[in-house]
Design a protein around this motif. Structure first.
Motif, mmCIF file in Angstrom:
data_model
loop_
_atom_site.group_PDB
_atom_site.id
_atom_site.type_symbol
_atom_site.label_atom_id
_atom_site.label_comp_id
_atom_site.label_asym_id
_atom_site.label_seq_id
_atom_site.Cartn_x
_atom_site.Cartn_y
_atom_site.Cartn_z
ATOM 1 N N VAL A 91 0.864 -1.172 0.000
ATOM 2 C CA VAL A 91 0.000 0.000 0.000
ATOM 3 C C VAL A 91 0.905 1.227 0.000
ATOM 4 C CG1 VAL A 91 -1.798 1.302 1.190
ATOM 5 C CG2 VAL A 91 -1.830 -1.207 1.231
ATOM 6 N N VAL A 92 0.870 1.983 -1.083
ATOM 7 C CA VAL A 92 1.738 3.152 -1.230
ATOM 8 C C VAL A 92 0.911 4.410 -0.997
ATOM 9 C CG1 VAL A 92 3.288 4.420 -2.766
ATOM 10 C CG2 VAL A 92 3.186 1.918 -2.886
ATOM 11 N N LEU A 93 1.301 5.187 0.001
ATOM 12 C CA LEU A 93 0.661 6.467 0.298
ATOM 13 C C LEU A 93 1.410 7.545 -0.481
ATOM 14 C CD1 LEU A 93 0.414 6.034 4.177
ATOM 15 C CD2 LEU A 93 -1.270 5.355 2.446
ATOM 16 N N VAL A 94 0.725 8.182 -1.410
ATOM 17 C CA VAL A 94 1.367 9.124 -2.320
ATOM 18 C C VAL A 94 0.968 10.543 -1.929
ATOM 19 C CG1 VAL A 94 1.728 9.767 -4.730
ATOM 20 C CG2 VAL A 94 1.156 7.392 -4.148
ATOM 21 N N THR A 95 1.961 11.374 -1.619
ATOM 22 C CA THR A 95 1.660 12.751 -1.257
ATOM 23 C C THR A 95 2.808 13.653 -1.677
ATOM 24 O OG1 THR A 95 0.801 14.136 0.540
ATOM 25 C CG2 THR A 95 2.638 12.661 1.080
ATOM 26 N N GLY A 96 2.680 14.937 -1.330
ATOM 27 C CA GLY A 96 3.666 15.936 -1.714
ATOM 28 C C GLY A 96 2.965 17.236 -2.034
ATOM 29 N N PRO A 97 3.711 18.305 -2.269
ATOM 30 C CA PRO A 97 3.087 19.596 -2.547
ATOM 31 C C PRO A 97 2.256 19.567 -3.826
ATOM 32 C CG PRO A 97 5.455 19.685 -2.938
ATOM 33 C CD PRO A 97 5.182 18.386 -2.249
ATOM 34 N N SER A 98 1.182 20.327 -3.828
ATOM 35 C CA SER A 98 0.307 20.412 -4.996
ATOM 36 C C SER A 98 1.112 20.900 -6.197
ATOM 37 C CB SER A 98 -0.846 21.378 -4.714
ATOM 38 O OG SER A 98 -1.557 21.005 -3.554
ATOM 39 N N GLY A 99 0.980 20.188 -7.319
ATOM 40 C CA GLY A 99 1.708 20.553 -8.523
ATOM 41 C C GLY A 99 2.971 19.758 -8.743
ATOM 42 N N ALA A 100 3.334 18.902 -7.770
ATOM 43 C CA ALA A 100 4.581 18.137 -7.889
ATOM 44 C C ALA A 100 4.413 16.852 -8.688
ATOM 45 C CB ALA A 100 5.146 17.819 -6.508
ATOM 46 N N GLY A 101 3.166 16.479 -9.030
ATOM 47 C CA GLY A 101 2.971 15.310 -9.879
ATOM 48 C C GLY A 101 2.236 14.156 -9.248
ATOM 49 N N ALA A 149 1.528 10.442 -10.819
ATOM 50 C CA ALA A 149 2.048 9.247 -10.143
ATOM 51 C C ALA A 149 0.943 8.231 -9.884
ATOM 52 C CB ALA A 149 2.725 9.648 -8.831
ATOM 53 N N ILE A 150 -0.216 8.696 -9.431
ATOM 54 C CA ILE A 150 -1.334 7.788 -9.178
ATOM 55 C C ILE A 150 -1.739 7.073 -10.468
ATOM 56 C CG2 ILE A 150 -3.805 7.739 -8.653
ATOM 57 C CD1 ILE A 150 -2.179 7.839 -6.179
ATOM 58 N N ASN A 151 -1.831 7.818 -11.560
ATOM 59 C CA ASN A 151 -2.201 7.207 -12.844
ATOM 60 C C ASN A 151 -1.146 6.206 -13.306
ATOM 61 O OD1 ASN A 151 -4.561 8.727 -12.938
ATOM 62 N ND2 ASN A 151 -3.646 10.349 -14.164
ATOM 63 N N GLY A 183 -0.563 -1.763 -12.396
ATOM 64 C CA GLY A 183 -1.317 -2.836 -11.772
ATOM 65 C C GLY A 183 -1.803 -2.554 -10.369
ATOM 66 N N PHE A 184 -1.552 -1.343 -9.863
ATOM 67 C CA PHE A 184 -2.042 -0.977 -8.537
ATOM 68 C C PHE A 184 -3.527 -0.611 -8.607
ATOM 69 C CE2 PHE A 184 2.389 -0.739 -7.828
ATOM 70 C CZ PHE A 184 2.649 -0.577 -6.480
ATOM 71 N N GLU A 185 -4.247 -0.907 -7.545
ATOM 72 C CA GLU A 185 -5.578 -0.332 -7.373
ATOM 73 C C GLU A 185 -5.358 1.081 -6.843
ATOM 74 O OE1 GLU A 185 -9.739 -0.977 -4.852
ATOM 75 O OE2 GLU A 185 -8.159 -2.509 -4.802
ATOM 76 N N ALA A 186 -5.845 2.076 -7.555
ATOM 77 C CA ALA A 186 -5.513 3.456 -7.238
ATOM 78 C C ALA A 186 -6.744 4.248 -6.806
ATOM 79 C CB ALA A 186 -4.855 4.133 -8.439
ATOM 80 N N ILE A 187 -6.590 5.004 -5.725
ATOM 81 C CA ILE A 187 -7.647 5.897 -5.245
ATOM 82 C C ILE A 187 -6.993 7.234 -4.923
ATOM 83 C CG2 ILE A 187 -9.476 6.279 -3.558
ATOM 84 C CD1 ILE A 187 -9.457 3.283 -2.981
ATOM 85 N N ASP A 188 -7.427 8.286 -5.587
ATOM 86 C CA ASP A 188 -6.856 9.607 -5.332
ATOM 87 C C ASP A 188 -7.742 10.374 -4.353
ATOM 88 O OD1 ASP A 188 -5.033 11.622 -5.467
ATOM 89 O OD2 ASP A 188 -5.506 12.241 -7.516
ATOM 90 N N ASN A 189 -7.118 11.335 -3.666
ATOM 91 C CA ASN A 189 -7.824 12.154 -2.666
ATOM 92 C C ASN A 189 -8.527 11.282 -1.621
ATOM 93 O OD1 ASN A 189 -7.083 14.623 -3.876
ATOM 94 N ND2 ASN A 189 -8.787 14.459 -5.322
ATOM 95 N N GLY A 243 -3.717 8.347 -3.029
ATOM 96 C CA GLY A 243 -3.283 9.726 -3.130
ATOM 97 C C GLY A 243 -3.821 10.552 -1.977
ATOM 98 N N LEU A 244 -2.935 11.243 -1.256
ATOM 99 C CA LEU A 244 -3.311 12.032 -0.089
ATOM 100 C C LEU A 244 -3.012 13.505 -0.365
ATOM 101 C CD1 LEU A 244 -1.789 9.692 2.623
ATOM 102 C CD2 LEU A 244 -4.098 9.653 1.670
ATOM 103 N N ASP A 245 -4.005 14.355 -0.139
ATOM 104 C CA ASP A 245 -3.922 15.757 -0.542
ATOM 105 C C ASP A 245 -4.256 16.652 0.652
ATOM 106 O OD1 ASP A 245 -4.250 18.276 -1.731
ATOM 107 O OD2 ASP A 245 -5.036 17.428 -3.576
#
Length: 306
Positions: free
Chosen positions: A8-18, A22-24, A30-36, A58-60
């Protein structure tokens, strides 16, 4: 991580960094992806049925329940999650590049919707600094195109059929520094420089006249042949080791003539050999002079560089 644990990869960072890119990209791997994803819902998600494939969340900061402390606590408990191993992926980017990206898209920053984006960027980076310090993986996207970011993620997170070797060939100017993430750097500055021919100076390595000038240098054919011989040996070895992406960079003084010619020719030769190849001309792209089909013999190129 054991075979029974899902990634389970928690993806975050400043808005505009990509983060969205990355989520796409992870979804394509092959990851199940959920943004925000709201932080408060993640424990319930992990307490549900055992995951049968890796997941990217994706964590925002725009989420109403976002909290740095809560995120760090969740990450700290990751090793104890039932059937899942949590990893924290942080995407970072230089402030000036974030400002430029906001200027290009004309979006408001989520933290300062009524003020300049630069204020929100500064606040968000300061807010997320503890998260950055705890990240398992840190990727700086300052010099990365969306394609480059996808390639980095494929190298680090690709598995199974997704792990094929892709090759990026890049031209660059030594005056602006080496491309980020280059695996091999080859110096073309020993070749005859079209910049010193007034008739060729406005052209680029995408133009026939420049290509003919560069390749007419008696040293060029030996250089290209040896580079391709080396790559014929190295690329299969990288693939055998499970590497997903290799970046080969050709540099010259201005990144406009010699390195562009070499990049185009080597990329074409590698594609003819069956490799998955993408190419990028860093300085030409910055100047709006990227590849164009059948460029005229009078391209009206603008600014010149050696």
């Amino acid at each position: 991580m054991t075979p029974s644990e899902a990634r389970v990869v928690l993806v975050t960072g400043p808005s505009g960094a990509g983060r969205t890119t990355a989520i796409n990209a992870l979804e394509d791997l092959g990851f199940e992806a959920i943004d925000n994803m709201p932080l408060s819902l993640i424990p319930r998600l992990l307490d549900g049925p055992r995951l049968d494939r890796p997941m990217a969340l994706g964590l925002d900061v725009r989420n109403r329940d976002f909290s740095v402390d809560a995120l760090l606590a969740l990450h700290g408990q990751g090793a104890e999650a039932d059937g899942a191993q949590l990893e924290l992926l942080y995407l970072d980017c230089a402030i000036n590049v974030l400002v430029r990206r906001y200027s290009e898209t004309r979006r408001r920053h989520p933290l300062t919707p009524d003020a300049a984006p630069s204020e929100g960027i500064e606040r968000e980076r300061a807010l997320l600094e503890p998260v950055r310090a705890r990240a398992d993986t840190l990727i700086d996207t300052t010099e990365l195109t969306p394609h480059d970011l996808r390639a980095v993620l494929a190298d680090r997170y690709g598995t199974g059929e997704a792990r094929h070797l892709s090759v990026s060939v890049v031209s660059f100017s030594y005056k602006r520094g080496l491309p980020q993430g280059a695996d091999m750097v080859l110096d073309c500055r020993f070749l005859r420089n079209p910049h010193w021919d007034p008739e060729l100076r406005p052209f680029t390595g995408l133009d026939t006249a420049v290509v003919e000038h560069v390749t007419a240098d008696p040293r060029y054919s030996g250089f290209e042949d040896r580079v391709l011989d080396m790559l014929d040996f190295l690329l299969p070895q990288h693939r055998a080791e499970g590497k997903a992406h290799v970046t080969i960079a050709f540099g010259c003084t201005g990144g406009r003539h010699r390195s562009v010619t070499a990049t185009e020719r080597v990329a074409r030769a590698l594609a003819d050999r069956g490799w998955s190849v993408s190419l990028r001309h860093r300085e030409l792209d910055r100047q709006g002079l990227g590849p164009r089909a059948n460029r005229s013999e009078d391209p009206k190129c603008g600014e010149t560089n050696a």
